[in-house]
Write an enzyme that holds these catalytic residues in place. Structure first.
Site, PDB file in Angstrom:
ATOM      1  N   LYS A  35      57.945  73.895   7.833  1.00  0.00           N
ATOM      2  CA  LYS A  35      58.938  73.160   8.352  1.00  0.00           C
ATOM      3  C   LYS A  35      58.942  71.988   9.148  1.00  0.00           C
ATOM      4  CE  LYS A  35      62.014  75.864   9.265  1.00  0.00           C
ATOM      5  NZ  LYS A  35      60.940  77.751   9.301  1.00  0.00           N
ATOM      6  N   THR A  36      57.951  72.237  10.628  1.00  0.00           N
ATOM      7  CA  THR A  36      57.600  71.393  11.416  1.00  0.00           C
ATOM      8  C   THR A  36      56.481  70.276  11.130  1.00  0.00           C
ATOM      9  OG1 THR A  36      58.904  72.612  12.920  1.00  0.00           O
ATOM     10  CG2 THR A  36      56.812  70.951  13.858  1.00  0.00           C
ATOM     11  N   GLU A 221      64.388  72.320  13.798  1.00  0.00           N
ATOM     12  CA  GLU A 221      65.649  73.291  14.020  1.00  0.00           C
ATOM     13  C   GLU A 221      67.013  73.182  13.923  1.00  0.00           C
ATOM     14  OE1 GLU A 221      64.359  75.551  15.452  1.00  0.00           O
ATOM     15  OE2 GLU A 221      61.964  75.325  16.126  1.00  0.00           O
ATOM     16  N   GLN A 251      67.100  82.018  11.701  1.00  0.00           N
ATOM     17  CA  GLN A 251      66.668  81.902  12.725  1.00  0.00           C
ATOM     18  C   GLN A 251      67.516  80.480  13.716  1.00  0.00           C
ATOM     19  OE1 GLN A 251      62.594  80.644  13.694  1.00  0.00           O
ATOM     20  NE2 GLN A 251      62.716  80.191  11.305  1.00  0.00           N
ATOM     21  N   ARG A 603      56.978  84.632  14.940  1.00  0.00           N
ATOM     22  CA  ARG A 603      56.001  84.350  15.757  1.00  0.00           C
ATOM     23  C   ARG A 603      54.470  84.661  15.363  1.00  0.00           C
ATOM     24  NH1 ARG A 603      58.208  80.152  15.413  1.00  0.00           N
ATOM     25  NH2 ARG A 603      59.556  82.032  14.101  1.00  0.00           N
TER      26      ARG A 603
END
Ligand code: ATP
Ligand code: MG
Length: 721
Positions: A35-36, A221, A251, A603
């Site tokens: 996504k980022t 986010e 998240q 993570r």
């Protein structure tokens, strides 16, 4: 830099998101699906292909660190700096706006930002002024109340009058708090956002200016935006801006701070013609890690539902360590980190994650002892604070006049008219004569090397320290420190600092006094002060790695959002710690804890360690908690239990959450792990570990009053209790 570079490494779904010509875009996807990355590439695409000016782009992320990284990645892709682009957090951007337009926002030129501690103190003072009983209405609760109102965009005047005593009191405090902040030109975090939003509403011409400027708004986010942030965004976007939001409902971990998952659903209704792209391929984690994450999050209802998969290898199983207590856990993590680094890996590829900040101290202690470089994100450490360092510097001088660093630190703190010129002369003299600064000062005074005013000031400083030493000799440690704070004027000096900061510094100095009161020296025969100092210095920032140094990364699970590490430790996987014990109280909180567990697991790229402690001392109390339900939710075939060394064996214990039973004897020593023993000097304690054999055999005991020690068994004369 060409276009193929921007889209060449993307999968089809990512490419669709990056190159979308639609007016609004929602990228909804699970952890590690890019996504980022898609967001960064989209910005580059806009600039490079659509010829959008960086000046008209506004990008929002969740942390300052993420914002810095985002800018760097865009600049790397484009090959040019993009200074005109606004990249930041909601708070950072709001602050920037308010500073630029402080008059329009009704704020003084140098308005002061209140952090959470400052805010607590402002509220406390109101309790006194309004004569409100803080045992009935806890200050923290009031703080929560006020922040929650602001997150929803509500000022005190917007609240309905109520007969309910709780509501009435909160309302009154909120109004008084607003007034007090207004008068002092103080702005808390929630206020930054609310004011920035009100700026849009109250100043249409300003709004119009920014609407015309920012034609592209992109938010990472997005699942953790709160009501005010979303409202601010909507108003700014107006009719003409194109908005891209990326997020993952699984998240969302800031509901407790007002974040609204619903914003994802609302986005589709509030903006016309939204194109939704889903990314399902995960590029971050091994198969095993991903399956574990999927299993943990599957227990939550009400999900938008995503199916993450990876082409990557199965990877290693997830390792679970049942520690005897928190120290054992910390030592285990340290040991594993060392082994990992020994294989040629970097320290900074290791992330140590925990649920609450208070867990870090024990981990830090273990890392310091093992001399491993580490860095903590978020939250400053006590011994790093300026006022504490000043106080410690005086104490260091008291015990050792040759301590030049300490001397330099406090020779003119508090200010006593010793300027940089005198300091320079002293340094030179010390260097020429090969003596300490202290001796150089004595010599300079005796031989009249300074003009009389400087000489008097320096002599005054020398007298102060010498006099203080005589004064405090024989006093208990905390009284020594108290006397030092008074005589040097340090307490008053820091207290004079403007506003909340001064108050905070005084409180920290008082905290230092209580730390001294609680300090128990290792060797009662020796003076306590030097022993305290060496412990404090060990704990101080000097041991913490610089930001650019290769170091193990310690942080809370919350701060780990968006980051990735080849090796991840999740420490403290215990019921009541994680999920947090408060999570049972409110509906939805347990789900949020579960999402936090999902964030933690995802993570990890290559290897994940989970650990829990049978017994944990936290906030000064022993806690015996079962292994976390999140561990039990991971399918057993993905997990292997590990042991620190083959001297220590323990039965499989985690399934079903039962407590481990320590039945194996330590190397034939006659003692068991976890057994209570008595030592004639250190008192009672618990056996943590064994090492070696025969006459060299050593045992680690965690003494109730003295902490953990390694002892040679044949000398220690331990008695079972
Ligand atoms: P999170 O939900 O944790 O924020 P994310 O969805 O933002 O994760 P990214 O951080 O963008 O995911 O990407 C995860 C990792 O996968 C990164 O290391 C990224 O470089 C890599 N990655 C993403 N897409 C691709 C791709 N198409 N090819 C190769 N690697 C990729
Ligand atoms: Mg991300």
């Amino acid at each position: 830099m060409d276009v193929t570079e921007i889209i060449g490494t993307l999968n089809p779904a990512q490419r669709e998101a990056v190159t979308s010509a639609d007016s609004h875009l929602l990228v909804l996807a699970g952890a590690g699906s890019g996504k980022t990355r898609a967001l960064v590439h989209r910005i580059s695409w806009l600039v490079e292909v659509e010829q959008v000016s960086p000046f008209s782009i506004l990008a929002v992320t969740f942390t300052n660190k993420a914002a810095r990284e985002m800018r760097q990645r865009i600049e790397r892709l484009l090959g040019v700096p993009v200074g005109g682009m606004w990249v930041g957090t909601f708070h950072g951007l709001a602050h920037r706006l308010l500073q630029t337009h402080n008059r329009d926002a009704g704020l003084p030129d140098n308005f002061q930002i209140l952090d959470s501690d400052d805010q607590t103190r402002v509220i406390k003072r109101l309790y006194q002024a309004l004569d409100i009983d803080d045992s009935r209405w806890p200050v923290k609760q009031t703080q929560w109340f006020i922040n929650a109102q602001k997150d929803e965009g509500l000022r005190a005047r917007h609240l309905q009058a109520s007969q309910d005593p709780f509501h009435r009191t909160m309302h009154r405090l909120y109004a008084a708090y607003e007034e007090s902040c207004e008068r002092g030109g103080m702005v808390d975090f929630g206020e930054l956002l609310l004011r920035a939003h009100e700026l849009w509403l109250n100043k249409p011409e300003l709004l119009q200016h920014y609407q015309q400027r920012f034609r592209h708004i992109l938010v990472d986010e997005f699942q953790d935006t709160n009501s005010v942030q979303y409202a601010w965004l909507r108003v700014l976007a107006g009719k003409d801006s194109r908005v891209t939001v990326v997020g993952d409902d699984d998240q969302s971990i800031y509901g407790w701070r007002g974040a609204r998952i619903e914003n994802i659903l609302n986005f589709n209704c509030d903006f016309p013609d939204v194109k939704t792209v889903r990314l399902e391929q995960n590029y971050r984690s091994t198969q095993n890690i991903l399956q574990a994450a999927n299993a943990v999050i599957a227990k939550n209802g009400d999900r938008l539902g995503k199916n993450l998969w990876t082409e990557g290898p199965d990877g290693e199983p997830i390792s679970l360590y049942a520690a005897f207590n928190e120290q054992d856990e910390a030592r285990f993590i340290t040991e594993q980190a060392k082994q990992w680094a020994n294989k040629g890996n970097r320290w900074s590829d290791i992330g140590v994650l925990y649920r609450s900040n208070a867990q870090s101290r024990v981990l830090e202690d273990a890392l310091i002892r093992a001399q491993l470089p580490y860095r903590i994100y978020g939250g400053h450490k006590f011994y790093e604070r300026m006022e504490i360092r000043n106080a410690l510097a005086y104490l260091r001088l008291l015990t050792n006049r040759q301590d030049d660093a300490a001397f330099e630190r406090v020779i003119n703190t508090p200010t006593r008219g010793i300027g940089e010129k005198s300091a320079l002369t002293l340094r030179q003299l010390a260097r020429d004569e090969g003596m300490s600064l202290w001796h150089a000062a004595e010599k300079a005074v005796a031989e009249k090397l300074f003009p009389s005013r400087a000489a008097t000031a320096i002599n005054g400083f020398l007298q102060l320290v010498d006099g203080l030493q005589q004064e405090v000799e024989g006093l208990p440690l905390h009284e020594q420190v108290e006397a030092m704070l008074q005589r040097t004027d340090l307490m008053a000096f820091h207290g004079r600092e403007k506003g909340e900061r001064g108050q905070a510094r005084k409180e920290n100095l008082a905290e230092l006094v209580s730390a001294c009161r609680e300090f128990s020296a290792e060797d009662p025969e020796r003076p306590a002060l030097p022993q305290f100092l060496s412990e404090a210095m060990l704990n101080a920032g000097e041991r913490q790695a610089d930001s650019d140094q290769d170091a193990i990364q310690l942080m809370t699970l919350h701060s780990a959002k968006g980051l990735e590490f080849p090796l991840v430790f999740m420490a403290g996987m215990e019921e009541n710690l994680f999920p947090h014990r408060m999570s049972g109280d409110e509906p939805g909180r347990l789900e949020e804890e579960r999402r936090l567990a999902y964030v933690g697991v995802t993570r990890a790229m290559e290897k994940l360690f989970l650990s829990f402690a049978e017994c944990r001392q936290l906030y000064g109390k022993d806690n015996y908690n079962a292994v976390s339900r999140f561990v039990r939710d991971i399918p057993a075939e993905l997990v292997e239990e590990v042991r620190l060394s083959n001297q220590v064996r323990r039965p499989t214990s985690y399934a079903g959450g039962s407590s481990a039973l320590f039945s194996d004897q330590g190397s034939g020593t006659g003692f068991d792990l976890g057994q209570r023993v008595m030592h004639n000097i250190f008192g009672e304690g618990t056996i943590l570990n064994f090492e070696g054999n025969g006459p060299q055999a050593r045992v680690q005991v965690n003494f109730d009053s003295e902490g953990s020690k390694w002892l040679v068994l044949s000398f220690a004369k331990l008695e079972p209790v």
